[in-house]
Design a protein around this motif. Structure first.
Motif, mmCIF file in Angstrom:
data_model
loop_
_atom_site.group_PDB
_atom_site.id
_atom_site.type_symbol
_atom_site.label_atom_id
_atom_site.label_comp_id
_atom_site.label_asym_id
_atom_site.label_seq_id
_atom_site.Cartn_x
_atom_site.Cartn_y
_atom_site.Cartn_z
ATOM 1 N N LYS A 171 29.279 157.356 23.306
ATOM 2 C CA LYS A 171 28.275 156.717 24.159
ATOM 3 C C LYS A 171 28.669 156.802 25.631
ATOM 4 N N VAL A 172 29.964 156.686 25.915
ATOM 5 C CA VAL A 172 30.432 156.724 27.300
ATOM 6 C C VAL A 172 30.361 158.141 27.863
ATOM 7 N N LEU A 173 30.661 159.144 27.008
ATOM 8 C CA LEU A 173 30.663 160.551 27.426
ATOM 9 C C LEU A 173 29.648 161.319 26.574
ATOM 10 N N PRO A 174 28.370 161.146 26.825
ATOM 11 C CA PRO A 174 27.344 161.688 25.919
ATOM 12 C C PRO A 174 27.289 163.203 25.870
ATOM 13 N N ASN A 175 27.794 163.877 26.885
ATOM 14 C CA ASN A 175 27.707 165.338 26.925
ATOM 15 C C ASN A 175 29.022 166.030 26.559
ATOM 16 N N ALA A 176 29.988 165.280 26.113
ATOM 17 C CA ALA A 176 31.317 165.833 25.877
ATOM 18 C C ALA A 176 31.570 166.155 24.417
ATOM 19 N N GLN A 177 32.330 167.233 24.206
ATOM 20 C CA GLN A 177 32.963 167.463 22.918
ATOM 21 C C GLN A 177 34.175 166.533 22.860
ATOM 22 N N ILE A 178 34.297 165.776 21.787
ATOM 23 C CA ILE A 178 35.321 164.730 21.695
ATOM 24 C C ILE A 178 36.060 164.852 20.380
ATOM 25 N N GLY A 179 37.366 164.877 20.445
ATOM 26 C CA GLY A 179 38.143 164.946 19.213
ATOM 27 C C GLY A 179 39.622 164.758 19.466
ATOM 28 N N GLN A 180 40.383 164.857 18.379
ATOM 29 C CA GLN A 180 41.814 164.585 18.425
ATOM 30 C C GLN A 180 42.637 165.839 18.145
ATOM 31 N N GLY A 181 43.901 165.734 18.490
ATOM 32 C CA GLY A 181 44.884 166.747 18.148
ATOM 33 C C GLY A 181 46.155 166.057 17.684
ATOM 34 N N TYR A 182 47.033 166.824 17.067
ATOM 35 C CA TYR A 182 48.301 166.278 16.580
ATOM 36 C C TYR A 182 49.393 167.312 16.796
ATOM 37 N N GLY A 183 50.551 166.824 17.163
ATOM 38 C CA GLY A 183 51.695 167.705 17.324
ATOM 39 C C GLY A 183 52.925 166.889 17.632
ATOM 40 N N MET A 184 53.996 167.568 17.986
ATOM 41 C CA MET A 184 55.240 166.895 18.328
ATOM 42 C C MET A 184 56.079 167.821 19.190
ATOM 43 N N THR A 185 57.055 167.259 19.850
ATOM 44 C CA THR A 185 57.899 168.068 20.720
ATOM 45 C C THR A 185 58.580 169.173 19.929
ATOM 46 N N GLU A 186 58.970 168.868 18.695
ATOM 47 C CA GLU A 186 59.689 169.833 17.868
ATOM 48 C C GLU A 186 58.836 171.038 17.485
ATOM 49 N N THR A 187 57.520 170.915 17.579
ATOM 50 C CA THR A 187 56.628 172.057 17.335
ATOM 51 C C THR A 187 56.042 172.564 18.648
ATOM 52 N N CYS A 188 56.643 172.163 19.756
ATOM 53 C CA CYS A 188 56.188 172.552 21.097
ATOM 54 C C CYS A 188 54.717 172.230 21.286
ATOM 55 N N THR A 189 54.334 171.069 20.840
ATOM 56 C CA THR A 189 53.011 170.465 20.988
ATOM 57 C C THR A 189 52.156 170.671 19.746
ATOM 58 N N GLY A 190 51.136 171.525 19.800
ATOM 59 C CA GLY A 190 50.046 171.450 18.843
ATOM 60 C C GLY A 190 50.328 171.969 17.451
ATOM 61 N N VAL A 191 49.914 171.187 16.455
ATOM 62 C CA VAL A 191 49.884 171.599 15.054
ATOM 63 C C VAL A 191 48.440 171.680 14.582
ATOM 64 N N CYS A 192 47.605 170.748 15.013
ATOM 65 C CA CYS A 192 46.192 170.782 14.641
ATOM 66 C C CYS A 192 45.347 170.190 15.765
ATOM 67 N N MET A 193 44.043 170.521 15.729
ATOM 68 C CA MET A 193 43.119 170.089 16.782
ATOM 69 C C MET A 193 41.694 170.271 16.277
ATOM 70 N N PHE A 194 40.775 169.431 16.765
ATOM 71 C CA PHE A 194 39.386 169.559 16.297
ATOM 72 C C PHE A 194 38.810 170.916 16.726
ATOM 73 N N PRO A 195 38.034 171.570 15.866
ATOM 74 C CA PRO A 195 37.588 172.945 16.113
ATOM 75 C C PRO A 195 36.387 173.027 17.046
ATOM 76 N N VAL A 196 36.113 174.229 17.540
ATOM 77 C CA VAL A 196 34.990 174.433 18.461
ATOM 78 C C VAL A 196 33.644 174.233 17.776
ATOM 79 N N SER A 197 33.611 174.290 16.455
ATOM 80 C CA SER A 197 32.356 174.111 15.728
ATOM 81 C C SER A 197 31.910 172.653 15.696
ATOM 82 N N GLN A 198 32.771 171.733 16.130
ATOM 83 C CA GLN A 198 32.436 170.310 16.097
ATOM 84 C C GLN A 198 32.267 169.760 17.508
#
Length: 586
Positions: free
Chosen positions: A363-390
């Motif tokens: 509701k606050v960002l009505p025109n934005a693609q919004i999602g989460q990601g997960y990772g850790m320093t030991e994997t140099c950041t990203g392991v997963c992230m919401f896809p462009v299809s969503q």
């Protein structure tokens, strides 16, 4: 079973003979073939928040060369030396990193809110011999004290710019980055740029970023040049940065499709701290590679963030959950409706975000693609992230596995879980770190034959979407930062009134978790004034630890700390007790 990303990653596209600086600054091919890389028409790379100063790649390359030349001439920095970067976000933050990499040196970013003892610990673990420091009085004073304790001459402390300092630190004639850059540009070339043999980037450390791992005190995660570049390219492929698409379906044209997630000319707010791997790789390097301009924000303040979003017509945000909570709940948000309507993308990482908060963000960002990601320093950041299809990521999900990532979920009995079964997450990824610098035992516990043991309990479905259920490891996540209970327990046990203690994280709507201490009082303590003693313990921690490690969950007194027969703290028992106490107070 093993889970693999739905997208493939061409490993041949990841250079194994380049430093991070060479990949970012020198590689001629960019994602958008229409993007001018050099010359007067090249886009702005960095924007200095507050002043509006715009910096392009030509200036960044010139400053990087000048600083590298001066670092070699004045300090003798070369291959394998470690440079510590103790700073808030600054336009010269990446310049310091890239200059060190030109020389073959390793960079260790440090939290600018550290106390002297915490900074000394990082200096000890990394054997750093040169410090670059943000030029405010408190930060410089801490750097001076830590350097003194480590017998590092004050002359080897370099300030990032020439701000006026207080009388407490003006007795030192500090070197300044600008002076070094100019001196390096005027002097003869003193160094031969460090080159990596083919395949060598996988073993050549670029960064020593600190993480608490699965247990214990912070450890120096040795991240190679290859791992950093590989994870950057994983984000590129996952987000289809170098492809044209429309609502997830490939098309032949156009490069300027309004549905593209990242476009040349977009502007991202660089408010995440660059000393943290999330801010360093994703918020800074990835955005620059993808063609975005980055507004460099030294310190997060919510009202200032809103003003910067409006001033610089920001289109992209990469935040941690406490910042998104403010977007939803702060009364000032409504006054920036027009500016927030321009936001087209919001990524949340470092800790899970609830469905309720996500619904409010839509509701606050009505025109934005919004999602989460997960990772850790030991994997140099990203392991997963919401896809462009969503447009909005699946509720509660940390996203889909990144290209090149392989995951398996281990059940308590050691067998592998199937889809939708919970268990501990193990990840194999080209972004995997080398290990923990100088700590072979901890490395063996976390890095297992090409797999990273995350310590997180997850569920993965048939679509490779990941849900993080709980942390099997003891580490807390406070404001997106890792906090080791053992570190706080050691500090608390140093208090004269404490006989025993155990620290656990309790859920908090703003910070994700906050530390709460269960304390057994020593006989010398006066039990009739527990409130005063609790306050004294909390102040003791506040004096010795950075703000996000403070005992904001409070202190609870108990008669004993539950332990198993071998003496290990039964932290899960007290975690449940903490949740019960919180529920009783509501």
């Amino acid at each position: 079973m093993q889970f693999r990303s739905k997208k493939s990653l061409d490993s041949t596209a990841i250079p194994d003979d380049l430093t991070i600086a060479q990949f970012i600054l020198d590689t001629p091919a960019r994602p958008d073939p229409n993007r001018p890389v050099r010359g007067p028409d090249a886009q702005t790379w960095l924007i200095q928040d507050g002043t509006g100063r715009c910096i392009g790649v030509d200036e960044l390359m010139r400053r990087t060369y000048g600083l590298a030349n001066a670092m070699n001439l004045k300090y003798g920095i070369s291959d394998e030396d470690v440079v510590l970067l103790f700073s808030k976000n600054h336009v010269d933050f990446p310049v310091v990193i890239w200059a060190a990499h030109r020389l073959g040196a390793v960079v260790s970013p440090a939290n600018p809110s550290f106390t002297a003892s915490e900074l000394r610990y990082q200096l000890e673990r990394t054997n750093a011999t040169l410090m670059f420091v943000y030029p405010d009085v408190d930060t410089v004073a801490v750097a001076l004290e830590a350097a003194k304790q480590m017998n590092i001459p004050a002359e080897r402390i370099v300030l990032l710019d020439a701000k006026t300092l207080g009388s407490a630190v003006t007795h030192v004639d500090f070197a300044r980055v600008e002076d070094l850059v100019q001196a390096g540009l005027k002097a003869h070339r003193s160094f031969t740029e460090y080159r990596i043999a083919r395949g060598g980037a996988k073993d050549k450390a670029a960064l020593l970023c600190f993480s608490s791992g699965t247990t214990g005190r912070p450890k120096a995660v040795a991240i190679s040049h290859y791992a950093f570049i590989a994870n950057l390219m994983q984000f590129v492929v996952h987000n289809e940065v170098n492809e044209s698409y429309y609502n997830g379906s490939k098309v032949i044209v156009p490069w300027d499709s309004e549905k593209r997630r990242f476009r040349v000319g977009d502007v991202c707010l660089g408010v995440l701290p660059s000393y943290h791997i999330y801010g360093l790789l994703m918020n800074l390097h990835f955005n620059l590679y993808a063609g975005l301009s980055v507004v460099v924000v030294p310190t997060f303040k919510y009202m200032d963030m809103l003003a910067s979003i409006e001033r610089y017509r920001v289109t992209h945000l990469m935040l941690v959950p406490p910042q998104t909570v403010l977007l939803c709940k702060h009364p000032a948000t409504a006054a920036y409706r027009t500016a927030l309507d321009r936001i087209r993308f919001l990524l949340m990482g470092a800790a899970p975000v609830s469905r309720e908060i996500t619904d409010q963000l839509v509701k606050v960002l009505p025109n934005a693609q919004i999602g989460q990601g997960y990772g850790m320093t030991e994997t140099c950041t990203g392991v997963c992230m919401f896809p462009v299809s969503q447009k909005t990521g699946t509720s509660g999900s940390a996203g889909q596995l990144m290209p090149g990532c392989i995951a398996r979920v281990a059940k308590p009995d050691g067998t592998l879980a199937s889809a939708n079964e919970p268990g501990e997450l193990f990840v194999s990824t080209p972004g995997m770190a080398i290990g923990y610098y100088g700590d072979e035992e901890a490395t063996r516990e976390t890095f297992l034959d090409g797999w990273v043991r995350t310590g997180d309990e997850v569920v993965i479905n048939e679509n490779t979407e990941v849900w993080v259920i709980d942390r099997l490891k003891e580490i807390m996540k406070v404001n997106g930062f890792q906090v080791a209970p053992a570190e706080l327990e050691g500090c608390i046990l140093d208090h004269p009134f404490v006989a025993d203690c155990c620290v656990v994280g309790v859920p908090d709507a703003y910070s994700g978790e906050i530390p709460l201490a269960f304390v057994v009082l020593a006989e010398s303590a006066c039990s009739n004034h527990n409130a005063d003693v609790a306050q004294d313990i909390m102040q003791h921690v506040a004096k010795n630890k950075v703000a996000y490690k403070h005992l904001k969950g409070g202190v609870e007194f108990v008669d004993s700390i539950p332990k198993n027969p071998s003496g290990k703290l039964l932290r899960r028992v007290l975690r449940e007790k903490a949740r019960s106490l919180k529920a009783a107070k509501m």
